[in-house]
Design a protein around this motif. Structure first.
Motif, PDB file in Angstrom:
ATOM      1  N   LEU A  32       1.081  -1.150   0.048  1.00 58.65           N
ATOM      2  CA  LEU A  32       0.153   0.003   0.087  1.00 58.65           C
ATOM      3  C   LEU A  32       0.928   1.204  -0.046  1.00 58.65           C
ATOM      4  O   LEU A  32       1.682   1.449   0.895  1.00 58.65           O
ATOM      5  N   VAL A  33       0.645   1.977  -0.955  1.00 59.43           N
ATOM      6  CA  VAL A  33       1.433   3.368  -1.158  1.00 59.43           C
ATOM      7  C   VAL A  33       0.734   4.478  -1.128  1.00 59.43           C
ATOM      8  O   VAL A  33      -0.253   4.459  -1.709  1.00 59.43           O
ATOM      9  N   GLU A 135      -6.029   4.991  -6.796  1.00 57.44           N
ATOM     10  CA  GLU A 135      -7.105   5.783  -6.082  1.00 57.44           C
ATOM     11  C   GLU A 135      -7.714   4.850  -5.249  1.00 57.44           C
ATOM     12  O   GLU A 135      -8.996   4.807  -5.171  1.00 57.44           O
ATOM     13  N   ALA A 136      -6.857   4.046  -4.202  1.00 56.22           N
ATOM     14  CA  ALA A 136      -7.405   2.945  -3.470  1.00 56.22           C
ATOM     15  C   ALA A 136      -8.178   3.306  -2.380  1.00 56.22           C
ATOM     16  O   ALA A 136      -9.182   2.733  -1.595  1.00 56.22           O
ATOM     17  N   HIS A 137      -8.086   4.593  -1.959  1.00 60.76           N
ATOM     18  CA  HIS A 137      -9.193   5.326  -0.908  1.00 60.76           C
ATOM     19  C   HIS A 137     -10.501   5.108  -1.539  1.00 60.76           C
ATOM     20  O   HIS A 137     -11.317   5.113  -0.412  1.00 60.76           O
ATOM     21  N   CYS A 168      -2.815   2.135  -4.351  1.00 60.17           N
ATOM     22  CA  CYS A 168      -2.028   3.414  -4.026  1.00 60.17           C
ATOM     23  C   CYS A 168      -3.067   4.462  -3.848  1.00 60.17           C
ATOM     24  O   CYS A 168      -4.128   4.588  -4.641  1.00 60.17           O
ATOM     25  N   THR A 169      -2.577   5.499  -3.108  1.00 64.31           N
ATOM     26  CA  THR A 169      -3.311   6.554  -3.083  1.00 64.31           C
ATOM     27  C   THR A 169      -2.604   7.897  -2.687  1.00 64.31           C
ATOM     28  O   THR A 169      -1.542   7.796  -2.302  1.00 64.31           O
ATOM     29  N   ARG A 177      -6.430   3.699   5.598  1.00 63.25           N
ATOM     30  CA  ARG A 177      -5.460   2.679   5.168  1.00 63.25           C
ATOM     31  C   ARG A 177      -5.658   1.319   5.864  1.00 63.25           C
ATOM     32  O   ARG A 177      -5.706   0.275   4.853  1.00 63.25           O
ATOM     33  N   ALA A 178      -6.080   1.107   7.048  1.00 58.95           N
ATOM     34  CA  ALA A 178      -6.680  -0.250   7.394  1.00 58.95           C
ATOM     35  C   ALA A 178      -7.682  -0.773   6.862  1.00 58.95           C
ATOM     36  O   ALA A 178      -7.640  -1.756   6.578  1.00 58.95           O
TER      37      ALA A 178
END
Length: 606
Positions: A32-33, A135-137, A168-169, A177-178
């Protein structure tokens, strides 16, 4: 890695944190970046996509963003493709064939397309090297831009248990993040957090007083340059855009109330640099990959710090200096509360807390860079940034704020008492807005002050030494601190319990005002270099129009400025400029060298 970086992207080294992220993906470890906008997170999966055997499947939320990314990769000589609802049938068939035959380095898909049964079967036949979730958020209920389609990615690990996942986000708090890690089922992921500071950005926060004039001041500092202006409501977008066009600006609107074709035309005009400014709601931005946005201006307060940083972060992605201006009012939080409605769930209550955080940012007089860096748990090592309104000394704390506030509150109370006495009823607000109260305190008889007998009040002229705009601004700040409230459709002023207490000498308050100085314009190169830069920019625009791609796909502004400084006259020298790879040297060098060679410099041929 370095050979591929130089050959395709024209860079000699990585940005901070990029190498570690690339190496993690190369080793096949889940990761996770979290890098800031402009921090180069795309490269962390694009470069391994070229280096690792098989095809890297990239999940992206918007078709326009996928198309722009693919065009940029192809311009760098990389085999990339996308399959989406806008794809022509022939292109779709060709992409399926290339995928089966192992000819693709990167394939871009929407989350819905990726999780469709036919695509899952197709990818099982192909050799997938890893999945990259951009855009993982968007996957998190706790994120500021949750998208239900992303939540379906929770089933990705079960369908492809052995394939690494790289998420990544640009913006993710600890809770987000969790949630990303849990939802995607990441196995012992490497969590890489880049520095959140954007030192090339200058942040300015101003009270919104004279909107068109304030916007005009910003646009005057960026004549002919690209910028984004964000509004809260669609109606505000249309009204402001029409006003800017009437003043001669090349502006286009963008909001969800427009048709898809209208939005596409506005986006293309901005990407292709035929429009200088796009006036938009938050619906605009994620799909734009234009790197040379020189300013982002918020005409209203965003609803969270995450939203603000993502939107403001679209300025200066090329690393060149850019400006971020936020104009806000004490009414903005109330507008957002109306839009958000009464909170019914934990996520909705979180949205209201984030709104309060954002308003605290607006009122704060601490270094903006420090606040934004520490918001995400990072440390800010400097005493000041010299790149925000606070550190540049563009604001001052009012020394006698409590005295000024008590005079303002007393004036509201006197007008309220006079009104209630005349009406013979209980007090229900003063019946007037901030401007009228400010005129009374200034000692002006303009408007209805004398007509209503307010020039005979004991509070008339109590703040005669201050400008009406400043007094009105402090009234707005007192609304924000909860000492005053706005009532009814006409938003007239009324005292709150805390305002009454402060007026009687209980409690304290801080007020501030902007220093009446015009910020200096950023330094520019010497005139010959700037003139050459504009000539190279014109060539870039022409080439982009011929090829049907956004200008940044040809070269970034940063590369054009380096070309203007270095003035290379051979392909070898051209290749040495940062951002120039093998493919672009082969296809573009002659045309750009011709412009450089024909350009005079200090009276001598370049």
């Amino acid at each position: 890695m370095y050979d591929v970086l130089k050959r395709h992207w024209g860079y000699d080294d990585f940005l901070p944190g990029q190498r570690e992220a690339v190496e993690t993906v190369m080793r096949g470890r889940d990761s996770l970046v979290i890098f800031p906008t402009g921090g180069g997170k795309s490269l962390t999966y694009q470069l391994p996509g070229v280096c690792r055997p098989g095809v890297a499947v990239v999940v992206s939320p918007l078709i326009a963003l996928m198309i722009d990314q693919v065009e940029g990769l192809r311009a760098n000589g990389i085999a990339a493709a996308t399959m989406n609802s806008a794809s022509e049938l022939a292109e779709y068939v060709d992409t399926r064939r290339d995928l089966r035959e192992g000819k693709l380095d990167l394939l871009y898909l929407s989350p819905e397309r990726l999780m469709a049964d036919d695509m899952v079967e197709l990818l099982r036949e192909a050799r997938v090297s890893f999945f990259a979730i951009d855009e993982a958020h968007c996957i998190s209920h706790w994120g500021h831009d949750f998208r239900p389609g992303y939540r379906a990615l929770a089933g990705l690990r079960a369908r492809f248990p052995e394939i690494p996942i790289h998420a990544c986000t640009a913006t993710a708090t600890e809770a987000v993040r969790a949630d990303i890690v849990q939802t995607l089922g990441l196995h012992d992921p490497a969590i890489l957090v880049g520095g959140f500071d954007r030192p090339n950005l200058t942040y300015r926060v101003r009270r919104r007083t004279r909107l068109i004039d304030q916007i005009g001041e910003v646009l005057a500092r960026h004549t002919g340059e690209g910028g984004i202006i964000y509004c809260i409501r669609k109606a505000e977008v249309d009204e402001l855009c029409a006003k800017l066009v009437s003043l001669g600006h090349k502006a286009v609107p963008y909001h969800a109330g427009m048709t898809a074709d209208e939005r596409r035309k506005s986006q293309q005009a901005f990407s292709n640099e035929t429009a200088d400014v796009v006036v938009a709601t938050v619906a605009f931005g994620m799909g734009i990959d234009r790197s040379n946005v020189r300013y982002v201006l918020h005409a209203g307060m965003p609803k969270s710090v995450e939203h603000y940083l993502q939107e403001a972060g679209r300025a200066g992605r090329d690393g060149e200096p850019a400006e971020c201006v936020l104009l806000y009012s004490g009414q903005d939080p109330m507008v957002w509360r109306t839009i958000l409605g009464e909170p019914q769930s934990d996520a909705e209550r979180m949205a209201h807390r984030k709104l309060a955080e954002m308003y605290d940012v607006c009122r704060s007089l601490t270094c903006r860079h420090r606040y934004f860096v520490t918001y995400f748990g990072d440390a800010y090592p400097h005493d000041g940034c010299n790149a925000c309104d606070v550190c540049l000394g563009e604001n001052e704390v009012l020394g006698d704020a409590v005295t000024v506030a008590r005079k303002i509150l007393a004036c509201v109370a006197r007008i309220q008492q006079q009104r209630s006495g005349a009406r013979g009823g209980a007090p229900e607000g003063c019946g007037y807005g901030a401007r009228h109260v400010a005129e009374v305190l200034k000692g002006s008889k303009a408007g209805r002050v004398a007509q209503m007998g307010h020039d005979r009040l004991s509070t008339f002229g109590l703040l005669a030494e201050y400008a009406v705009d400043d007094i009105a601004d402090w009234i707005d700040q007192l609304v924000g601190t909860g000492h005053l409230m706005r009532l009814g459709e006409w938003r007239t002023l009324g005292l709150t319990a805390s305002g009454t207490a402060l007026m009687r000498g209980e409690g304290t308050v801080a007020l501030s005002r902007a220093v009446k100085t015009r910020p200096a314009q950023p330094a520019v190169d010497d005139t010959p270099s700037e003139s050459l830069f504009q000539s190279l920019r014109a060539l870039r625009r022409d080439l982009a129009a011929q090829r049907g791609v956004p200008p940044y796909v040809i070269f970034s502004d940063a590369t054009l400025r380096d070309l203007a400084r270095a003035r290379p006259l051979t392909p070898t020298a051209f290749r040495a400029v940062k951002g120039v790879g093998d493919t672009k040297t082969r296809t573009l060098a002659d045309m750009f060298i011709a412009v450089i060679a024909s350009h005079a410099y200090d009276g001598v041929r370049a």
